[in-house]
Scaffold this motif. Structure first.
Motif, PDB file in Angstrom:
ATOM      1  N   PRO A  91       0.812  -1.222   0.000  1.00  0.00           N
ATOM      2  CA  PRO A  91       0.000   0.000   0.000  1.00  0.00           C
ATOM      3  C   PRO A  91       0.848   1.275   0.000  1.00  0.00           C
ATOM      4  O   PRO A  91       0.355   2.337  -0.341  1.00  0.00           O
ATOM      5  CB  PRO A  91      -0.801  -0.106   1.298  1.00  0.00           C
ATOM      6  CG  PRO A  91      -0.749  -1.536   1.684  1.00  0.00           C
ATOM      7  CD  PRO A  91       0.572  -2.031   1.190  1.00  0.00           C
ATOM      8  N   LEU A  92       2.108   1.154   0.390  1.00  0.00           N
ATOM      9  CA  LEU A  92       2.972   2.336   0.412  1.00  0.00           C
ATOM     10  C   LEU A  92       3.652   2.557  -0.939  1.00  0.00           C
ATOM     11  O   LEU A  92       4.374   3.526  -1.130  1.00  0.00           O
ATOM     12  CB  LEU A  92       4.040   2.206   1.494  1.00  0.00           C
ATOM     13  CG  LEU A  92       3.613   2.496   2.923  1.00  0.00           C
ATOM     14  CD1 LEU A  92       2.833   1.324   3.494  1.00  0.00           C
ATOM     15  CD2 LEU A  92       4.803   2.800   3.792  1.00  0.00           C
ATOM     16  N   LYS A  93       3.404   1.616  -1.847  1.00  0.00           N
ATOM     17  CA  LYS A  93       3.990   1.701  -3.190  1.00  0.00           C
ATOM     18  C   LYS A  93       5.511   1.714  -3.153  1.00  0.00           C
ATOM     19  O   LYS A  93       6.158   2.362  -3.972  1.00  0.00           O
ATOM     20  CB  LYS A  93       3.507   2.966  -3.933  1.00  0.00           C
ATOM     21  CG  LYS A  93       2.012   3.173  -3.915  1.00  0.00           C
ATOM     22  CD  LYS A  93       1.317   2.337  -4.954  1.00  0.00           C
ATOM     23  CE  LYS A  93      -0.200   2.609  -4.973  1.00  0.00           C
ATOM     24  NZ  LYS A  93      -0.960   1.418  -5.342  1.00  0.00           N
ATOM     25  N   LEU A  94       6.086   1.022  -2.190  1.00  0.00           N
ATOM     26  CA  LEU A  94       7.536   0.940  -2.134  1.00  0.00           C
ATOM     27  C   LEU A  94       8.010   0.055  -3.289  1.00  0.00           C
ATOM     28  O   LEU A  94       7.555  -1.066  -3.442  1.00  0.00           O
ATOM     29  CB  LEU A  94       7.990   0.364  -0.790  1.00  0.00           C
ATOM     30  CG  LEU A  94       7.604   1.210   0.433  1.00  0.00           C
ATOM     31  CD1 LEU A  94       8.033   0.516   1.723  1.00  0.00           C
ATOM     32  CD2 LEU A  94       8.221   2.595   0.344  1.00  0.00           C
ATOM     33  N   LYS A  95       8.932   0.594  -4.045  1.00  0.00           N
ATOM     34  CA  LYS A  95       9.368  -0.117  -5.254  1.00  0.00           C
ATOM     35  C   LYS A  95       9.967  -1.471  -4.928  1.00  0.00           C
ATOM     36  O   LYS A  95       9.673  -2.482  -5.547  1.00  0.00           O
ATOM     37  CB  LYS A  95      10.398   0.731  -6.014  1.00  0.00           C
ATOM     38  CG  LYS A  95       9.844   2.028  -6.575  1.00  0.00           C
ATOM     39  CD  LYS A  95      10.970   2.803  -7.256  1.00  0.00           C
ATOM     40  CE  LYS A  95      10.904   4.292  -6.936  1.00  0.00           C
ATOM     41  NZ  LYS A  95      11.206   4.622  -5.509  1.00  0.00           N
ATOM     42  N   THR A  96      10.844  -1.473  -3.915  1.00  0.00           N
ATOM     43  CA  THR A  96      11.559  -2.715  -3.622  1.00  0.00           C
ATOM     44  C   THR A  96      10.660  -3.792  -3.023  1.00  0.00           C
ATOM     45  O   THR A  96      11.046  -4.953  -2.974  1.00  0.00           O
ATOM     46  CB  THR A  96      12.736  -2.458  -2.658  1.00  0.00           C
ATOM     47  OG1 THR A  96      12.240  -1.799  -1.499  1.00  0.00           O
ATOM     48  CG2 THR A  96      13.785  -1.611  -3.328  1.00  0.00           C
ATOM     49  N   HIS A  97       9.499  -3.397  -2.571  1.00  0.00           N
ATOM     50  CA  HIS A  97       8.588  -4.420  -2.070  1.00  0.00           C
ATOM     51  C   HIS A  97       7.894  -5.112  -3.227  1.00  0.00           C
ATOM     52  O   HIS A  97       7.867  -6.326  -3.313  1.00  0.00           O
ATOM     53  CB  HIS A  97       7.550  -3.806  -1.115  1.00  0.00           C
ATOM     54  CG  HIS A  97       8.110  -3.545   0.251  1.00  0.00           C
ATOM     55  ND1 HIS A  97       7.324  -3.423   1.356  1.00  0.00           N
ATOM     56  CD2 HIS A  97       9.379  -3.387   0.679  1.00  0.00           C
ATOM     57  CE1 HIS A  97       8.093  -3.189   2.422  1.00  0.00           C
ATOM     58  NE2 HIS A  97       9.349  -3.156   2.031  1.00  0.00           N
ATOM     59  N   ASN A 100       5.983  -8.402  -3.012  1.00  0.00           N
ATOM     60  CA  ASN A 100       6.288  -8.958  -1.702  1.00  0.00           C
ATOM     61  C   ASN A 100       5.775  -8.023  -0.611  1.00  0.00           C
ATOM     62  O   ASN A 100       6.311  -6.940  -0.430  1.00  0.00           O
ATOM     63  CB  ASN A 100       7.808  -9.133  -1.516  1.00  0.00           C
ATOM     64  CG  ASN A 100       8.379 -10.117  -2.526  1.00  0.00           C
ATOM     65  OD1 ASN A 100       7.702 -11.062  -2.925  1.00  0.00           O
ATOM     66  ND2 ASN A 100       9.614  -9.882  -2.928  1.00  0.00           N
ATOM     67  N   LEU A 101       4.776  -8.476   0.090  1.00  0.00           N
ATOM     68  CA  LEU A 101       4.250  -7.652   1.170  1.00  0.00           C
ATOM     69  C   LEU A 101       5.198  -7.729   2.352  1.00  0.00           C
ATOM     70  O   LEU A 101       5.843  -8.746   2.578  1.00  0.00           O
ATOM     71  CB  LEU A 101       2.873  -8.159   1.584  1.00  0.00           C
ATOM     72  CG  LEU A 101       1.811  -8.131   0.494  1.00  0.00           C
ATOM     73  CD1 LEU A 101       0.525  -8.746   1.015  1.00  0.00           C
ATOM     74  CD2 LEU A 101       1.569  -6.719   0.019  1.00  0.00           C
ATOM     75  N   CYS A 102       5.288  -6.649   3.098  1.00  0.00           N
ATOM     76  CA  CYS A 102       6.040  -6.715   4.344  1.00  0.00           C
ATOM     77  C   CYS A 102       5.200  -7.481   5.357  1.00  0.00           C
ATOM     78  O   CYS A 102       4.028  -7.758   5.133  1.00  0.00           O
ATOM     79  CB  CYS A 102       6.377  -5.310   4.862  1.00  0.00           C
ATOM     80  SG  CYS A 102       4.964  -4.457   5.595  1.00  0.00           S
ATOM     81  N   ARG A 103       5.814  -7.840   6.468  1.00  0.00           N
ATOM     82  CA  ARG A 103       5.116  -8.670   7.448  1.00  0.00           C
ATOM     83  C   ARG A 103       3.820  -8.037   7.965  1.00  0.00           C
ATOM     84  O   ARG A 103       2.877  -8.727   8.310  1.00  0.00           O
ATOM     85  CB  ARG A 103       6.045  -8.961   8.632  1.00  0.00           C
ATOM     86  CG  ARG A 103       7.058 -10.052   8.371  1.00  0.00           C
ATOM     87  CD  ARG A 103       6.412 -11.351   7.908  1.00  0.00           C
ATOM     88  NE  ARG A 103       5.654 -12.021   8.951  1.00  0.00           N
ATOM     89  CZ  ARG A 103       4.831 -13.029   8.749  1.00  0.00           C
ATOM     90  NH1 ARG A 103       4.615 -13.481   7.533  1.00  0.00           N
ATOM     91  NH2 ARG A 103       4.200 -13.592   9.755  1.00  0.00           N
ATOM     92  N   HIS A 105       1.661  -6.052   6.328  1.00  0.00           N
ATOM     93  CA  HIS A 105       0.545  -6.206   5.394  1.00  0.00           C
ATOM     94  C   HIS A 105       0.247  -7.665   5.089  1.00  0.00           C
ATOM     95  O   HIS A 105      -0.881  -8.025   4.753  1.00  0.00           O
ATOM     96  CB  HIS A 105       0.828  -5.395   4.135  1.00  0.00           C
ATOM     97  CG  HIS A 105       0.834  -3.926   4.392  1.00  0.00           C
ATOM     98  ND1 HIS A 105       1.972  -3.157   4.359  1.00  0.00           N
ATOM     99  CD2 HIS A 105      -0.163  -3.080   4.767  1.00  0.00           C
ATOM    100  CE1 HIS A 105       1.674  -1.913   4.676  1.00  0.00           C
ATOM    101  NE2 HIS A 105       0.394  -1.834   4.938  1.00  0.00           N
TER     102      HIS A 105
END
Lengths: 143, 143
Positions: A91-97, A100-103, A105
DNA sequence: AGATAAAAAGACCTTGACATCTATTTTATC
DNA sequence: GATAAAATAGATGTCAAGGTCTTTTTATCT
C-alpha cells in the motif's frame, strides 16, 4: 468488518431459503428482514446479476434462490454485493517491495484470508440446519 | 475489513518500534509511513490517550512506544483507534431473540472473534522479528 | 525571559457508503 | 390487447470516515 450491505444481502438470502416454495417480492423480504425496502431492491438486483438469486418478473413474480442452500456459500453472497479485497501489493507503493508484502501487510492479509475461508466453508444451508433456539430473522413464536 | 485509520495506526506503531532510540515527531513518522501528516496527528493522539504510545511535548519531543514490541498485541493498536465491535444483540431487535443471536449473526460474530484472536496473539514484535525479505515500511536498500 | 519546536485542540472540507424517492420498463395474467 | 404487478434505472439526500488547515499549549534551549 462485514459491510452493512453484505449483511442485508445475507439476511435476504437466508429469508428466501426459509421460504423457497414460491417467489417473494421485495416488499415481503424487506418486511421479514427489516431491511429498508428501496435499498433492498438494489441489493437484490446485485444478487440477481451475480446469479445468487433468480428474479421472476410480472404478476406473481419476485425473487427466489438460484441455488440450493447447501450449495450456496456465504462468501458468494458477500462477494456479489461487496467483494472481499485482498492486499496484493504494498500500500505504500515501495518499489523494492513490489509484490512482496512486508510482514505487517502480510499479517493483515492473513486476517482477510481467514475470514474468506470461514465464509467459503459455511453455506446458507449451514445457517438453517444448525440446531438452535432462534430461527434466523424470525420471532420464535411466528413459526 | 480493517479500517484505513487502523492501518495507519499500525504503520505508525511499527515505525516507532523500528526506531525506538528516541522520540519521533509526527512529521517524521508521516514521511516514513506515507500517512497524511495532519491525519496522522489525530491517530497518534488517540494512541497516546490509550497509552499505546507515549508523547513528549516541546522541543525534542515526539512519540515513543509505551511498551516493548513483544508486549504490544496488534489488537491493542486497533482497539485504540477503531475498536472491534462484536454483535451482542439481534440487529433486527426481535424480542424473542434477545441476547440469543440467530445462526446468521452468530456466524458473523464468529468471524469477528476469529479476527480478534488473530490480532490478540500477534504482536508488534512478531511483525518485526519474523524473517522476511521485506523490512516493514522501508525500501530494502535503505537499511 | 524570550525564542523555538513540538504536541494538542478544534474548525472545516471532501468523499463514499447507505438510504430514499420517483420514474420507466418488462412481463405474466385475464 | 389491456392491465396490474413486478423488476429496473436514475436522481437525489444524509451522514460518518477520512483528510486538511489554523490556533493554542507546553517543554526546552539559549
Amino acid at each position: 468488518m462485514i459491510s452493512q450491505t453484505s449483511e442485508y444481502a445475507l439476511r435476504a438470502v437466508v429469508c428466501l431459503a426459509q421460504h423457497s416454495d414460491k417467489p417473494h417480492t421485495t416488499a415481503e423480504i424487506a418486511k421479514q428482514t427489516k431491511v429498508p425496502e428501496h435499498y433492498l431492491s438494489k441489493v437484490l438486483l446485485m444478487l440477481a446479476k451475480h446469479e445468487v438469486v433468480y428474479s421472476k418478473k410480472g404478476l406473481h413474480g419476485g425473487y427466489m434462490l438460484a441455488h440450493s442452500p447447501e450449495n450456496l456459500p456465504l462468501l458468494n453472497v458477500i462477494n456479489a454485493v461487496d467483494p472481499i479485497k485482498h492486499i496484493k501489493t504494498c500500500p505504500l507503493k515501495l518499489k523494492t517491495h513490489g509484490t512482496n508484502l512486508c510482514r505487517l501487510h502480510e499479517r493483515l492479509n492473513d486476517s482477510i484470508d481467514l475470514i474468506e475461508e470461514l465464509f467459503r466453508t459455511s453455506t446458507v444451508g449451514t445457517i438453517l440446519s444448525d440446531p438452535t433456539k432462534s430461527i434466523p430473522l424470525c420471532e420464535s413464536t411466528s413459526k
